[in-house]
Scaffold this active site. Structure first.
Site, PDB file in Angstrom:
ATOM      1  N   LYS A  83       0.845  -1.192   0.000  1.00 12.26           N
ATOM      2  CA  LYS A  83       0.000   0.000   0.000  1.00 12.26           C
ATOM      3  C   LYS A  83       0.880   1.241   0.000  1.00 12.26           C
ATOM      4  O   LYS A  83       1.732   1.419   0.856  1.00 12.26           O
ATOM      5  CB  LYS A  83      -0.897   0.014   1.242  1.00 12.26           C
ATOM      6  N   ILE A  84       0.628   2.089  -0.985  1.00 15.79           N
ATOM      7  CA  ILE A  84       1.384   3.319  -1.166  1.00 15.79           C
ATOM      8  C   ILE A  84       0.383   4.479  -1.188  1.00 15.79           C
ATOM      9  O   ILE A  84      -0.645   4.397  -1.866  1.00 15.79           O
ATOM     10  CB  ILE A  84       2.172   3.293  -2.499  1.00 15.79           C
TER      11      ILE A  84
END
Length: 162
Positions: A83-84
């Site tokens: 997750k960015i």
């Protein structure tokens, strides 16, 4: 469109899988801390239970830190998705990670244009914040429909997680 359960509780994950409602799992550091277990052991347990993608979040705010964390997280299992956040530094990280075979899930999506930028950078998934959009009087599901339309019209393979 995929449905991911947002929890680090193994029993909740197993229940969702048994019901056939879970395509994957998304986890953040707060959810991990809530379980009061060794984070690495908990993550490995979740990865062993879930056949689909498991999104694990970076905490760094700069590209270099995000990429270093992402590489470590991706090494934990073949079903890890990193997750960015949808930030300028996040977009730089997504571009680097996608070119290096690391799957990404872009969070903090509030507008279809953000999803388009994330897809263009190479994101595997985008996660519109439907609940938060609904809280501010936006129609969250309408934004998801618009993102889907854009992705379909332009041939992006990026998937939408709700």
């Amino acid at each position: 469109m995929k449905f991911f359960i947002d929890t680090a509780n193994v029993d909740e994950i197993k229940k969702g899988i048994e019901m056939g409602l879970v395509d994957g799992v998304t986890i953040n550091p707060t959810l991990i801390a809530k379980e009061k277990k060794d984070p690495e052991i908990l993550i490995k347990e979740i990865l062993s239970v879930v056949e689909g993608p498991v999104s694990l979040e970076v905490i760094s705010e700069k590209k270099e830190g995000m990429c270093k964390e992402a590489e470590k997280l991706a090494s934990l299992g073949s079903n890890v998705v990193v997750k960015i956040p949808m930030t300028e530094e996040g977009i730089k990280a997504i571009r680097y990670l996608s070119r290096n075979g690391i799957k990404t899930n872009v969070t903090l999506i509030f507008h279809p244009l953000q999803a388009l930028i994330a897809a263009k950078a190479g994101a595997t998934y985008v996660s519109p914040f439907i609940g938060r959009l609904d809280d501010i009087s936006s129609r969250g599901i309408e934004i998801v429909r618009e993102i889907h339309r854009i992705f379909s019209n332009y041939g992006f393979q990026t998937e939408i997680i709700v």
